[in-house]
Design a protein around this motif. Structure first.
Motif, mmCIF file in Angstrom:
data_model
loop_
_atom_site.group_PDB
_atom_site.id
_atom_site.type_symbol
_atom_site.label_atom_id
_atom_site.label_comp_id
_atom_site.label_asym_id
_atom_site.label_seq_id
_atom_site.Cartn_x
_atom_site.Cartn_y
_atom_site.Cartn_z
ATOM 1 N N ALA A 298 4.905 11.952 0.641
ATOM 2 C CA ALA A 298 5.628 10.765 1.086
ATOM 3 C C ALA A 298 6.162 9.945 -0.081
ATOM 4 N N LYS A 299 7.306 9.331 0.143
ATOM 5 C CA LYS A 299 7.885 8.425 -0.853
ATOM 6 C C LYS A 299 7.090 7.126 -0.845
ATOM 7 N N VAL A 300 6.738 6.636 -2.051
ATOM 8 C CA VAL A 300 5.965 5.409 -2.203
ATOM 9 C C VAL A 300 6.630 4.520 -3.244
ATOM 10 N N VAL A 301 6.199 3.268 -3.301
ATOM 11 C CA VAL A 301 6.659 2.333 -4.318
ATOM 12 C C VAL A 301 5.503 2.149 -5.297
ATOM 13 N N ILE A 302 5.724 2.528 -6.547
ATOM 14 C CA ILE A 302 4.679 2.443 -7.569
ATOM 15 C C ILE A 302 4.388 0.974 -7.882
ATOM 16 N N GLY A 303 3.099 0.646 -7.960
ATOM 17 C CA GLY A 303 2.680 -0.686 -8.357
ATOM 18 C C GLY A 303 2.719 -1.740 -7.264
ATOM 19 N N GLN A 304 2.905 -1.336 -6.009
ATOM 20 C CA GLN A 304 2.943 -2.302 -4.911
ATOM 21 C C GLN A 304 2.052 -1.862 -3.759
ATOM 22 N N ASN A 305 1.481 -2.837 -3.068
ATOM 23 C CA ASN A 305 0.748 -2.541 -1.844
ATOM 24 C C ASN A 305 1.731 -2.094 -0.776
ATOM 25 N N GLN A 306 1.346 -1.050 -0.038
ATOM 26 C CA GLN A 306 2.133 -0.558 1.083
ATOM 27 C C GLN A 306 1.195 -0.180 2.204
ATOM 28 N N THR A 307 1.639 -0.407 3.417
ATOM 29 C CA THR A 307 0.848 -0.021 4.578
ATOM 30 C C THR A 307 1.202 1.407 4.975
ATOM 31 N N VAL A 308 0.167 2.208 5.152
ATOM 32 C CA VAL A 308 0.338 3.568 5.654
ATOM 33 C C VAL A 308 -0.158 3.576 7.095
ATOM 34 N N ALA B 24 8.035 -6.392 -2.171
ATOM 35 C CA ALA B 24 8.778 -7.087 -3.214
ATOM 36 C C ALA B 24 10.210 -6.565 -3.225
ATOM 37 N N PRO B 25 11.130 -7.266 -3.871
ATOM 38 C CA PRO B 25 12.511 -6.790 -3.939
ATOM 39 C C PRO B 25 12.594 -5.387 -4.541
ATOM 40 N N ALA B 26 13.495 -4.583 -4.006
ATOM 41 C CA ALA B 26 13.636 -3.205 -4.463
ATOM 42 C C ALA B 26 14.007 -3.127 -5.935
ATOM 43 N N SER B 27 14.669 -4.129 -6.462
ATOM 44 C CA SER B 27 15.084 -4.093 -7.856
ATOM 45 C C SER B 27 13.897 -4.092 -8.811
ATOM 46 N N ALA B 28 12.745 -4.607 -8.376
ATOM 47 C CA ALA B 28 11.570 -4.688 -9.234
ATOM 48 C C ALA B 28 10.664 -3.472 -9.088
ATOM 49 N N ALA B 29 11.009 -2.556 -8.234
ATOM 50 C CA ALA B 29 10.120 -1.455 -7.902
ATOM 51 C C ALA B 29 10.661 -0.118 -8.384
ATOM 52 N N SER B 30 9.735 0.777 -8.726
ATOM 53 C CA SER B 30 10.126 2.157 -8.980
ATOM 54 C C SER B 30 9.467 3.014 -7.912
ATOM 55 N N SER B 31 10.170 4.023 -7.468
ATOM 56 C CA SER B 31 9.624 4.857 -6.414
ATOM 57 C C SER B 31 9.002 6.113 -6.993
ATOM 58 N N GLY B 32 8.135 6.696 -6.197
ATOM 59 C CA GLY B 32 7.469 7.935 -6.564
ATOM 60 C C GLY B 32 7.123 8.694 -5.303
ATOM 61 N N TRP B 33 6.392 9.776 -5.467
ATOM 62 C CA TRP B 33 5.995 10.619 -4.340
ATOM 63 C C TRP B 33 4.505 10.906 -4.436
ATOM 64 N N ASP B 34 3.779 10.585 -3.382
ATOM 65 C CA ASP B 34 2.340 10.827 -3.318
ATOM 66 C C ASP B 34 2.012 11.640 -2.069
ATOM 67 N N TYR B 35 0.830 12.239 -2.076
ATOM 68 C CA TYR B 35 0.341 12.988 -0.926
ATOM 69 C C TYR B 35 -0.467 12.042 -0.038
ATOM 70 N N ILE B 36 -0.240 12.113 1.252
ATOM 71 C CA ILE B 36 -1.027 11.372 2.229
ATOM 72 C C ILE B 36 -1.743 12.406 3.092
ATOM 73 N N SER B 37 -3.076 12.320 3.125
ATOM 74 C CA SER B 37 -3.885 13.277 3.860
ATOM 75 C C SER B 37 -4.705 12.559 4.932
#
Length: 125
Positions: free
Chosen positions: A74-84, A24-37
């Motif tokens: 890793a940096k993630v976008v809260i509330g959106q599907n993302q491919t890892v 989705a457009p970056a303006s609608a997203a907030s970023s965060g940081w999650d652990y990927i294991s």
């Protein structure tokens, strides 16, 4: 550098096989940081041993690599599907080998979550 280039090539192959994921457009997203294991119980080291180095890409952002364990922040976008897309270097005694590259979809709901990903699936806390 050769390892990174090979990983990026593998990433494009996995992404092409999985299909494009649009964000989705970056303006609608907030970023965060999650652990990927990359745990062994999700098929990351099918020949035995455990992940001691990994390379991860979340969405279209290179999250880098990390040595010494099976975890990256890793940096993630809260509330959106993302491919890892990720791949681990497995160590079994004095031998090492690259485990299979995997592509999984995550949907972070907050910062600080842990995502366990591998060829056999995805799980989170």
């Amino acid at each position: 550098m050769r390892v990174k280039a090979a990983f990026v090539s593998a990433l494009f192959g996995v992404l092409a096989a999985a299909g494009a994921v649009t964000a989705a457009p970056a303006s609608a997203a907030s970023s965060g940081w999650d652990y990927i294991s990359l745990p062994t119980w999700l098929g990351n080291c099918p020949g035995g041993g455990s992940v001691q180095y990994l390379q991860v890409m979340v969405g279209d952002t290179w999250s880098g690599g990390d040595a010494g364990d099976d975890l990256v922040y890793a940096k993630v976008v809260i509330g959106q599907n993302q491919t890892v897309v990720a791949e681990g270097l497995c160590y079994k005694g004095t031998q090492s080998y690259w485990g299979p590259a995997s592509s999984q979809t995550i949907h972070p709901t907050r910062s600080g979550q842990t995502w366990w990903v591998g060829p056999a699936g995805v799980s989170h806390n």
